[in-house]
Design a protein around this motif. Structure first.
Motif, short mmCIF file in Angstrom:
data_model
loop_
_atom_site.label_atom_id
_atom_site.label_comp_id
_atom_site.label_asym_id
_atom_site.label_seq_id
_atom_site.Cartn_x
_atom_site.Cartn_y
_atom_site.Cartn_z
N PHE A 1 74.01 63.81 -61.02
CA PHE A 1 72.57 64.58 -61.02
C PHE A 1 71.38 63.46 -60.79
O PHE A 1 70.71 63.27 -61.53
CB PHE A 1 72.52 65.10 -62.42
CG PHE A 1 73.39 66.41 -62.72
CD1 PHE A 1 73.57 67.49 -61.74
CD2 PHE A 1 74.62 66.42 -63.83
CE1 PHE A 1 74.53 68.55 -61.96
CE2 PHE A 1 75.39 67.19 -63.79
CZ PHE A 1 75.54 68.42 -63.00
N SER A 2 71.75 62.86 -59.79
CA SER A 2 70.41 62.05 -59.16
C SER A 2 70.52 61.75 -57.72
O SER A 2 71.69 62.32 -57.11
CB SER A 2 70.65 60.65 -59.85
OG SER A 2 71.51 59.76 -59.07
N VAL B 1 69.20 62.09 -65.16
CA VAL B 1 67.90 63.07 -65.21
C VAL B 1 67.01 62.64 -66.36
O VAL B 1 65.83 62.65 -66.07
CB VAL B 1 68.56 64.50 -65.86
CG1 VAL B 1 67.18 65.28 -65.85
CG2 VAL B 1 69.40 65.12 -64.43
N ALA C 1 70.76 66.01 -56.84
CA ALA C 1 72.21 65.98 -56.92
C ALA C 1 73.05 65.34 -55.74
O ALA C 1 72.65 65.64 -54.59
CB ALA C 1 72.85 67.22 -57.55
N LEU D 1 68.22 69.54 -66.16
CA LEU D 1 69.59 69.49 -65.83
C LEU D 1 70.21 70.97 -65.91
O LEU D 1 71.21 70.93 -64.99
CB LEU D 1 70.05 68.97 -67.24
CG LEU D 1 71.64 68.48 -67.23
CD1 LEU D 1 72.00 67.64 -66.19
CD2 LEU D 1 71.93 67.71 -68.55
N LEU E 1 69.81 72.00 -62.14
CA LEU E 1 70.90 70.98 -61.35
C LEU E 1 72.20 71.36 -61.52
O LEU E 1 72.86 71.50 -60.54
CB LEU E 1 70.49 69.73 -61.53
CG LEU E 1 69.07 68.94 -61.07
CD1 LEU E 1 69.19 67.51 -61.60
CD2 LEU E 1 68.99 68.89 -59.66
N SER E 2 72.60 71.68 -62.63
CA SER E 2 73.87 72.11 -62.86
C SER E 2 74.23 73.27 -62.14
O SER E 2 75.55 73.45 -61.64
CB SER E 2 74.34 72.17 -64.51
OG SER E 2 73.52 73.51 -64.91
N GLY F 1 73.87 72.30 -58.24
CA GLY F 1 74.84 71.24 -57.80
C GLY F 1 76.20 72.04 -57.60
O GLY F 1 77.30 71.51 -56.97
#
Length: 305
Positions: free
Chosen positions: A106-107, A118, A131, A163, A166-167, A170
């Motif tokens: 996650f970056s 994050v 991500a 997060l 992004l989860s 992602g």
């Protein structure tokens, strides 16, 4: 393809769910062992373990993959997928799947390699993050990358809310890469740019530094929310800060000094004040900062440290 998916926290669940709904077969899910949770310290499986059970996928629990190496080697697996598993993959398991392992991080690698990307991106005041799906190697988050997405951080996002987003986004990204690897069309590129590290946050990282400018103070509060949780000290008491905002149209206050004004709770920084919105005194439930302040002695002038 036949997949093994390794992950532990809630942030890894969308990827597991998405891959389980694809044309690929998940032959095993690897996750960290159950741990005591809550006041009653009940032994609780990881969110990934619970989702794997719901999906009917066999689960292997291990703190390190080496502990279950004898159970993995007999399996015929094309690809390993890792999303926040919580441990490194070392040889010979690194090359055990036919296509190795891919990792959803996650970056925007190589910025923020490590366990808390994050959180560090928010604390550092970055304007965007994202991500990256990359090929796992022995080095820390160093492998060539297949795909990435960019997400603006915004001025009010917490690490928890970012997060969570992004989860989900992602998960779609990692599914696309798995499909491309299966089709033989995936193209990996080397990471380029300045490397920065994002080690796991400690309690010290969550301590508010009132002598910093308000933007930095607010960024730290957001970056450590919900875990490990921002806190400050008032005398011998620890006060957790669950929600805050940069105060507008207010005069400066000495750093660390609290001012109660018109139902608002303001604390001075190096520049403008920070407004406390929701706090949690030690031994109590979270409450509005205004309610907490109303319970203080009228003549008290708290100074936070």
């Amino acid at each position: 393809m036949r997949l093994v998916v390794a992950g532990s926290p809630a942030a890894a669940v969308p990827s597991l769910t998405t891959l389980a709904a694809s044309e690929h077969e998940i032959v095993r899910v690897i996750t960290r062992p159950a741990t005591p949770q809550g006041r009653k310290r009940l032994l609780t499986p990881t969110p990934v373990a619970l989702e794997a059970q719901r999906l009917g996928v066999p689960v292997l629990e291990a703190r390190r993959l080496g502990e279950i190496e004898h159970e993995l080697h007999p399996l015929s697996v094309d690809l390993g997928v890792i999303v926040a598993y919580g441990a490194l993959v070392r040889p010979p398991l690194l090359s055990w799947p036919r296509l190795g392992w891919i990792n959803l991080h996650f970056s925007l690698l190589p910025r923020w390699r490590g366990a808390a990307p994050v959180q560090h991106a928010i604390i550092a005041g970055d304007s965007e993050t994202g991500a990256t799906v990359f090929q796992l190697t022995e080095g820390l988050d160093e492998g060539d990358w297949y795909a990435r997405l960019v997400t603006p951080i915004g001025a009010q996002r917490t690490a928890g809310s970012l997060l969570d987003e992004l989860s989900r986004t992602g998960a779609a990204l990692v599914s696309e890469v798995v499909d491309a690897l299966a089709a033989g069309t995936a193209n990996a590129r080397p990471q380029r740019g300045v490397v920065t590290l994002a080690p796991k946050l400690t309690r010290d990282d969550a301590a508010v530094r009132w002598a910093e400018p308000v933007e930095a103070v607010y960024a730290r509060v957001r970056g450590v929310t919900p875990e490990p949780g921002a806190f400050t000290r008032w005398g011998d008491q620890v006060i957790k800060i669950h929600e805050a905002a940069i105060a507008r149209d207010t005069a400066p206050i000495p750093a660390g000094t609290m001012l109660r004004a018109a139902g608002r709770v303001l604390v001075g920084t190096a520049t403008r004040p920070l407004e406390l919105l929701r706090v949690q005194p030690a031994g109590k439930q979270p409450m509005s900062a205004a309610d907490w302040a109303r319970g203080l002695p009228v003549d008290s002038e708290p100074v936070f440290a």
